[in-house]
Design an enzyme around this catalytic site. Structure first.
Site: not given
Length: 250
Positions: A13, A16, A151
């Site tokens: 990841g 960005s 999440y």
């Protein structure tokens, strides 16, 4: 002497936000960095912005074939690594209890939990003694957050990975710690707020929740990642470090 001189790092990841800011800072501190991400165009932009001592490998950490290919590529260039920053994760919007769907659950857990687990497991045979594993957590592991339970639960699993893996890795000299950002002005967050049509209102609400009265910057989180990756944190394992402006501390 730069703090990561001669070290090799893998950042998932890293195309960005916090991952990219960390990749830039790792290179500035002397590391050679492999950056992974799902979108090739963003990876190409990442290479251009970092400039040197970086290589990108496109791949999705929730896909085991991609994970295998990522580490085959890394191993072909560097048979050993010093730093594994398992940063890839996914929020995928808010759904309150009663509206949560199986695809929503699977998407988040496949990237954040399954992806973190198998990324680290695949990296392990390549890691040098004294290496550092960094997992990206979140303030939501210690807070109740409306419509964000899936999440939050995925990041709670990541937090326990570090506690358990610190024991599994006993005797190897490899450390594993969690870096937990608070609200941070990443492209992912800002774009998500923009899509709601209420960006300014929601930004102001986030800022009110932070004792320092602002969102964090990716570079501020990246500086803590450098600390956890370096020998300066040599007596830390199984720990969680918050870079959250006090968001989860008050």
């Amino acid at each position: 002497m730069r703090r990561l001189e001669g070290k090799v790092a893998v950042i998932t990841g890293g195309n960005s936000g916090i991952g990219l800011a960390t990749a830039k800072l790792f290179v500035e501190q002397g590391a050679y960095v492999f950056v992974t991400g799902r979108r090739q165009a963003e990876l190409d932009e990442a290479v251009a912005s970092i400039g040197e001592n970086v290589e990108v490998v496109q791949g999705d950490v929730s896909n085991m074939h991609d994970v295998d290919r990522i580490f085959e590529t890394v191993k072909a260039k560097n048979p050993q690594i010093d730093i594994m920053f398992a940063n890839a994760g996914l929020g995928a919007g808010r759904l309150a209890l009663g509206a949560i769907t199986e695809p929503h659950f699977d998407l988040i857990f496949n990237v954040t939990v399954k992806g973190t687990l198998f990324t680290v497991q695949k990296a392990l045979p390549l890691m040098r003694e004294g290496g550092s594993i960094i997992l990206t957590g979140a303030t939501t592991t210690v807070m109740g957050t409306p419509a964000f339970s899936v999440y939050s639960a995925s990041k709670a699993a990541v937090r326990n990975f570090a506690r358990s893996w610190a024991l599994d890795l006993k005797g190897t000299g490899i450390r594993v710690n969690v870096l937990s950002p608070g609200p941070t002005a990443t492209p992912g967050l800002l774009n998500a707020l923009e899509r709601t049509g209420k960006k300014d209102v929601m930004m102001a609400e986030f800022e009110k929740q932070v004792p320092l009265d602002r969102l964090g910057r990716p570079g501020e989180v990246a500086r803590m990642a450098v600390f956890l990756a370096s020998d300066e944190s040599s007596f830390m394992t199984g720990s969680e470090v918050f870079v959250d402006g006090g968001h989860a501390q008050t």
